[in-house]
Design a protein around this motif. Sequence first.
Motif, PDB file in Angstrom:
ATOM      1  N   ARG A 251       0.513  -7.892  -4.739  1.00  8.36           N
ATOM      2  CA  ARG A 251      -0.842  -7.617  -4.257  1.00  8.36           C
ATOM      3  C   ARG A 251      -1.852  -8.501  -4.981  1.00  8.36           C
ATOM      4  O   ARG A 251      -2.732  -9.095  -4.342  1.00  8.36           O
TER       5      ARG A 251
ATOM      6  N   ARG B 270      -1.553  -0.253  -3.491  1.00 15.74           N
ATOM      7  CA  ARG B 270      -0.410  -0.123  -4.405  1.00 15.74           C
ATOM      8  C   ARG B 270      -0.451  -1.296  -5.376  1.00 15.74           C
ATOM      9  O   ARG B 270      -0.034  -2.408  -5.038  1.00 15.74           O
TER      10      ARG B 270
ATOM     11  N   CYS C 148       0.376  -4.070  -7.800  1.00 16.93           N
ATOM     12  CA  CYS C 148       1.614  -4.752  -8.156  1.00 16.93           C
ATOM     13  C   CYS C 148       1.321  -6.251  -8.222  1.00 16.93           C
ATOM     14  O   CYS C 148       0.245  -6.704  -7.806  1.00 16.93           O
TER      15      CYS C 148
ATOM     16  N   CYS D  75       0.834  -1.201   0.000  1.00 17.47           N
ATOM     17  CA  CYS D  75       0.000   0.000   0.000  1.00 17.47           C
ATOM     18  C   CYS D  75       0.868   1.249   0.000  1.00 17.47           C
ATOM     19  O   CYS D  75       2.089   1.186   0.208  1.00 17.47           O
ATOM     20  N   HIS D  76       0.224   2.383  -0.209  1.00 16.72           N
ATOM     21  CA  HIS D  76       0.840   3.691   0.000  1.00 16.72           C
ATOM     22  C   HIS D  76       0.307   4.202   1.338  1.00 16.72           C
ATOM     23  O   HIS D  76      -0.865   4.571   1.445  1.00 16.72           O
TER      24      HIS D  76
END
Length: 384
Positions: free
Chosen positions: A82, A77, A79, A65-66
């Motif tokens: 994830r 986030r 990717c 995450c951000h």
Amino acid sequence: MAPRSYALFSALYPPHMGGVERFTANVARLLAARGNAVTVVTNDTEGQGAGEKDEDGVSVVRLPCHPLVSGRMPLPRPCALRSRLLREVSSRRFDGVLVNARFYAHSITGLRLARAQGLCPVLLDHGSAYLSMGSPALDWLVRRYEDGVTALGRRYDPAYFGISERSAAWLGHFGIEARGVIPNAIDAAAYRAQASARDFRAELGLSAETLLVAFVGRLVAEKGVRQLLDAARDARLAGRDVVFVLAGEGPLALEVAGAAAATPDHVRWAGALGVPDVAALLLQADALCLPTRSEGFSTVLLEAAACGCSPIVTDVGGAREVVAGPEFGRIIASMSADEVVRAVMELDDDRSLVSLRSRNCRERAELFSWNRTVDALERALLTS
């Protein structure tokens, strides 16, 4: 009840600290202790490392995450990792899906997974007002964000519940009718038992007669910290043996430290405290003052009640559940310093109120057991 499989989606989870985090962790552990398979899906806000691992019998999946706003507002986030983790979670068959809370992007992920499995998700909201970042411009953006995420979540038609009566009523602001309340909880005896041996009155040079008014929480404007400091400087408290002891850290820490240096007769800063030290402070305090702008169901209200420390609190989520009448504490009409001063003077003028409210709060805390809360949650998960 036969063992089940549950997924709990919570944008925040320990070691990130807060009410939603502690609620989710306690519920997950008790569900697992009852023999259920429990998967918590959260975000890697603290840099623990995205992935899955067992924590106290609970499978915890942390997604990349951000971690915006010091981790308080994590955003996905995208990717490969994830995607892989979510595929693995989606491959499991669940009997119920809980989503905490309404206003996170992470919540949409949980709602979507539940519906993909043919389940009606239970969405438990933990707010009683819009989030606040302490800036008018940021707060406007946050409100629009909350409105958008809430509208998106409604498309999945979850079963909405509130963490408190006030939280359930707040859902009506969005045109949502809550099905009920699944309340916050505490193991009162266990909370008292793990208190540290620290003697805060001795450390801070306070006598047994000093009216010790505690504040525990993040040192941010929305918690009413500045109003507490203004109350401590109020001329009506001059000459009274009343001291506000603030425990916590945050953006207003320098202001608190400055007030403690300038007004040592009425303000002390205990710094950031671990849970055992917070329990010790609450066991020694005469009252907890929480003139906060908004709460879903403040955990520290339950912790204070368990310790026999009666609340002085604004009319936010959980306040009326704990402070059932004047014999339990004082609900103040606003965050203002004047309201705080008048509530504190009431206690100082009649010290018998301290002991009366202490006994009543301690007894009331026993009503908010984790077993009752998890019973209510399982009923909601299996019947929605």
